[in-house]
Enzyme design. Structure first.
Site, PDB file in Angstrom:
ATOM      1  N   ASP A 227       0.745   0.120   4.977  1.00  0.00           N
ATOM      2  CA  ASP A 227      -0.286   0.568   5.749  1.00  0.00           C
ATOM      3  C   ASP A 227      -1.191   0.834   4.298  1.00  0.00           C
ATOM      4  O   ASP A 227      -1.447   1.219   3.900  1.00  0.00           O
ATOM      5  CB  ASP A 227       0.889   1.981   5.137  1.00  0.00           C
ATOM      6  CG  ASP A 227      -0.203   3.367   5.867  1.00  0.00           C
ATOM      7  OD1 ASP A 227      -0.330   3.051   6.496  1.00  0.00           O
ATOM      8  OD2 ASP A 227       0.440   3.848   4.775  1.00  0.00           O
TER       9      ASP A 227
ATOM     10  N   ASN B 117      -3.310  -6.008  -6.202  1.00  0.00           N
ATOM     11  CA  ASN B 117      -4.662  -5.900  -5.175  1.00  0.00           C
ATOM     12  C   ASN B 117      -2.733  -6.986  -3.664  1.00  0.00           C
ATOM     13  O   ASN B 117      -3.362  -7.952  -4.214  1.00  0.00           O
ATOM     14  CB  ASN B 117      -5.548  -6.544  -5.448  1.00  0.00           C
ATOM     15  CG  ASN B 117      -5.923  -7.131  -4.218  1.00  0.00           C
ATOM     16  OD1 ASN B 117      -5.732  -7.634  -3.341  1.00  0.00           O
ATOM     17  ND2 ASN B 117      -7.721  -7.168  -4.632  1.00  0.00           N
ATOM     18  N   ALA B 118      -2.759  -6.360  -2.820  1.00  0.00           N
ATOM     19  CA  ALA B 118      -1.877  -6.278  -2.610  1.00  0.00           C
ATOM     20  C   ALA B 118      -2.996  -7.671  -1.927  1.00  0.00           C
ATOM     21  O   ALA B 118      -1.050  -9.263  -1.193  1.00  0.00           O
ATOM     22  CB  ALA B 118      -1.905  -5.123  -1.124  1.00  0.00           C
TER      23      ALA B 118
ATOM     24  N   CYS C  57      -4.990   3.071  10.408  1.00  0.00           N
ATOM     25  CA  CYS C  57      -5.264   4.343  10.350  1.00  0.00           C
ATOM     26  C   CYS C  57      -6.856   4.604  10.878  1.00  0.00           C
ATOM     27  O   CYS C  57      -7.558   5.634  10.466  1.00  0.00           O
ATOM     28  CB  CYS C  57      -5.066   5.756   9.622  1.00  0.00           C
ATOM     29  SG  CYS C  57      -5.665   4.749   7.559  1.00  0.00           S
TER      30      CYS C  57
ATOM     31  N   ASP D 165       0.997  -1.284  -5.185  1.00  0.00           N
ATOM     32  CA  ASP D 165      -0.189  -0.463  -4.854  1.00  0.00           C
ATOM     33  C   ASP D 165      -0.991  -0.448  -5.861  1.00  0.00           C
ATOM     34  O   ASP D 165      -0.693  -1.153  -6.512  1.00  0.00           O
ATOM     35  CB  ASP D 165       0.105   1.029  -4.845  1.00  0.00           C
ATOM     36  CG  ASP D 165      -1.326   2.340  -4.018  1.00  0.00           C
ATOM     37  OD1 ASP D 165      -1.021   1.541  -2.596  1.00  0.00           O
ATOM     38  OD2 ASP D 165      -2.088   1.694  -4.736  1.00  0.00           O
ATOM     39  N   SER D 166      -2.178   0.017  -5.517  1.00  0.00           N
ATOM     40  CA  SER D 166      -3.639  -1.073  -6.600  1.00  0.00           C
ATOM     41  C   SER D 166      -3.872   0.855  -7.523  1.00  0.00           C
ATOM     42  O   SER D 166      -4.635   0.319  -8.531  1.00  0.00           O
ATOM     43  CB  SER D 166      -5.027  -1.364  -6.303  1.00  0.00           C
ATOM     44  OG  SER D 166      -5.300  -0.524  -5.211  1.00  0.00           O
TER      45      SER D 166
ATOM     46  N   PHE E 119       0.926  -1.207   0.029  1.00  0.00           N
ATOM     47  CA  PHE E 119       0.043  -0.129  -0.003  1.00  0.00           C
ATOM     48  C   PHE E 119       1.162   1.223  -0.189  1.00  0.00           C
ATOM     49  O   PHE E 119       0.927   2.456   1.031  1.00  0.00           O
ATOM     50  CB  PHE E 119      -0.764   0.288   1.257  1.00  0.00           C
ATOM     51  CG  PHE E 119      -1.761  -1.172   1.615  1.00  0.00           C
ATOM     52  CD1 PHE E 119      -3.013  -1.518   0.556  1.00  0.00           C
ATOM     53  CD2 PHE E 119      -1.532  -2.166   2.090  1.00  0.00           C
ATOM     54  CE1 PHE E 119      -3.836  -2.149   0.833  1.00  0.00           C
ATOM     55  CE2 PHE E 119      -1.778  -3.659   2.803  1.00  0.00           C
ATOM     56  CZ  PHE E 119      -3.736  -3.731   1.761  1.00  0.00           C
TER      57      PHE E 119
HETATM   58  N1  SAH Z   1       2.229   4.198   2.439  1.00  0.00           N
HETATM   59  C1  SAH Z   1       0.934   5.367   1.897  1.00  0.00           C
HETATM   60  C2  SAH Z   1      -0.179   5.995   2.785  1.00  0.00           C
HETATM   61  C3  SAH Z   1      -1.420   4.147   1.759  1.00  0.00           C
HETATM   62  S1  SAH Z   1      -2.619   5.038   1.999  1.00  0.00           S
HETATM   63  C4  SAH Z   1       2.207   6.763   2.826  1.00  0.00           C
HETATM   64  O1  SAH Z   1       2.426   7.069   3.266  1.00  0.00           O
HETATM   65  O2  SAH Z   1       1.845   7.763   1.363  1.00  0.00           O
HETATM   66  C5  SAH Z   1      -3.593   3.411   1.182  1.00  0.00           C
HETATM   67  C6  SAH Z   1      -2.961   2.904  -0.105  1.00  0.00           C
HETATM   68  O3  SAH Z   1      -3.685   1.891  -0.144  1.00  0.00           O
HETATM   69  C7  SAH Z   1      -3.634   4.040  -1.076  1.00  0.00           C
HETATM   70  O4  SAH Z   1      -2.664   4.118  -1.841  1.00  0.00           O
HETATM   71  C8  SAH Z   1      -4.612   2.825  -2.109  1.00  0.00           C
HETATM   72  O5  SAH Z   1      -4.558   2.791  -3.763  1.00  0.00           O
HETATM   73  C9  SAH Z   1      -4.063   1.553  -2.018  1.00  0.00           C
HETATM   74  N2  SAH Z   1      -4.847   0.818  -2.397  1.00  0.00           N
HETATM   75  C10 SAH Z   1      -6.014   0.580  -1.632  1.00  0.00           C
HETATM   76  N3  SAH Z   1      -6.648  -0.603  -1.197  1.00  0.00           N
HETATM   77  C11 SAH Z   1      -6.024  -1.293  -1.889  1.00  0.00           C
HETATM   78  C12 SAH Z   1      -5.304  -2.602  -2.678  1.00  0.00           C
HETATM   79  N4  SAH Z   1      -6.730  -4.115  -1.838  1.00  0.00           N
HETATM   80  N5  SAH Z   1      -4.552  -2.965  -3.051  1.00  0.00           N
HETATM   81  C13 SAH Z   1      -3.074  -2.507  -3.487  1.00  0.00           C
HETATM   82  N6  SAH Z   1      -3.153  -1.164  -2.639  1.00  0.00           N
HETATM   83  C14 SAH Z   1      -4.533  -0.764  -2.017  1.00  0.00           C
END
Ligand code: SAH
Length: 409
Positions: free
Chosen positions: A313, A292-293, A353, A266-267, A245
């Site tokens: 995160d 997808n994570a 968060c 990230d997605s 993420f």
């Molecule tokens: N760590 C980052 C903030 C993450 S916010 C920082 O410090 O700047 C959460 C992120 O998760 C977003 O960028 C969103 O695009 C991503 N996201 C949401 N669902 C997801 C998924 N299923 N797989 C991968 N990424 C995802």
């Protein structure tokens, strides 16, 4: 209509009476009183400044009124307030002074964090020479308050641009007329920020730089609440790093200062495109994977991929209390897989968060993931949001970010 309400905010002619339950709430130190505990007299306009009394008519303080939110009033002072725009200007200057005392080694930070800076419904972030403003309540949206806000920010901080980020859903809920995000002052809405640098007189050396575009991206554009956690992650990171993420590379680029290689996942493709630009800005080579994570961690775990440092995160899985159970399953799955994938002595930086997930629940979830992964975990750091997102003792809503740095045996 807004003009009428705004013009009247100067003499606070409106008053509301709150129930004994509302009085108890205020006495507990919380500034919100819900609609069911508020009796409104006459036709109080949207966003008006109101005097608040107990059931017997005793004056309790001044508050901002919302005609649509379930949170009908938000206290702004224990005193009588005669001029709201002046009070807003004063509070902004107090917020600037608090940041001067508490924020270091960055030119990007949150300047005003709503209730935590005694300005309910106002979020202001500074990104080097560009300021981003978010207005979330009727009172903060009135013309005189907007004018006071812009004048104070312009005079005291001298930015080259002030942008407004509009959250359409919130404007809808607050029954405010639709607006577009855009520049409010000046001509510049994008810039470069630098954080976690060495502070030496007259120069800003090292640290990590990011492109910032006030009119693009999620939240107000960057996740400033994680700034101190980025530095903590970099303190412990080593070997092969994985930032899950990763958004625009906040953790990943900090890990890159210590790790031999870093992959960000990230997605969101636009987020990764910006992450790649940020890597170039810092003259780093990182690998970015769009996906997808959950699926990716499952595949990597099955393929027995191993890492030395993993950051998790995710976005807030529990947007309300009702989502809590499902959210905890999501967090647990991610943490379990990450712990299994860490080499001995590996570092897990794990975050949530979601306000609705307490620190205790979060710790419990990570502990149970470690047990299921047959790993001993040692907590190196137990952290929250950066100090420019202050937490108010009696306002739990101001505390939402959890971050644990764990060493896995
Ligand atoms: N760590 C980052 C903030 C993450 S916010 C920082 O410090 O700047 C959460 C992120 O998760 C977003 O960028 C969103 O695009 C991503 N996201 C949401 N669902 C997801 C998924 N299923 N797989 C991968 N990424 C995802």
């Amino acid at each position: 209509m807004l003009k009428t309400s705004a013009a009247r905010t100067s003499d606070a002619p409106f008053s509301v009476k709150i129930s004994p339950r509302g009085v108890d709430r205020l006495h507990s130190g919380h500034p919100w009183v819900y609609r069911s505990d508020v009796a409104v007299f006459g036709d109080v306009p949207k966003g008006a400044l109101v005097g608040v009394t107990d059931p017997r008519g005793k004056f309790l303080g001044s508050a901002l009124y919302s005609s649509s939110s379930q949170i009908a009033i938000r206290m702004i002072s224990r005193d009588r307030v005669s001029n709201l725009p002046n009070l807003v200007a004063e509070r902004i200057r107090a917020a600037i002074s608090f940041r001067e005392r508490t924020v270091a080694s960055t030119n990007a930070y949150r300047l005003i964090f709503s209730e935590a800076d005694f300005l309910p419904g106002l979020i202001v972030d500074c990104y080097n020479d560009v300021i981003s403003v978010q207005i979330l309540t009727q009172a903060m949206d009135t013309d005189p308050v907007r004018t006071a806000l812009l004048q104070t920010l312009s005079n005291d901080l001298n930015p080259v641009g002030i942008v407004e980020r509009v959250d359409g859903r919130i404007r809808d809920l607050e029954q405010l007329s639709p607006r577009q995000s855009g520049l409010l002052c000046g001509e510049k809405s994008s810039t470069v920020i630098r954080m976690n640098f060495e502070e030496s007189p007259g120069t800003q050396a090292g640290g990590v730089q990011f492109h910032y575009d006030g009119l693009e991206g999620q939240k107000t554009g960057a996740f400033l609440d994680q700034r101190e956690n980025y530095a903590a992650a970099a303190r412990h990171a080593h070997g092969e790093g994985l930032d899950v993420f990763c958004y625009q590379g906040g953790f990943a680029l900090h890990l890159a200062e210590k790790c031999s290689s870093v992959t960000g996942v990230d997605s969101s493709r636009p987020a990764l495109e910006m992450a790649e630009k940020n890597a170039a800005l810092n003259r780093r080579e990182l690998e970015w994977i769009e996906g997808n994570a959950f699926d990716l961690l499952k595949d990597y775990d099955t393929a027995k991929r191993r890492y030395d440092t993993i950051v998790l995160d995710p976005p807030a899985f529990a947007k309300s209390k009702n989502d809590l159970e499902k959210a905890m399953r999501g967090y647990k799955e991610l943490n379990l897989r990450a712990l299994k994938m860490l080499r001995p002595g590996g570092i897990l930086v794990t975050c949530s968060c979601s306000f609705h997930v307490s620190s205790q629940e979060f710790l419990g979830m990570v502990s149970s993931a470690a047990a299921d992964a047959h790993r001993q975990g040692r907590i190196l750091e137990s952290r929250g949001q950066a100090l420019d997102h202050p937490v108010l003792l009696n306002v739990p809503e101001t505390s939402y970010l959890k971050c644990l740095v764990v060493e896995a045996k």
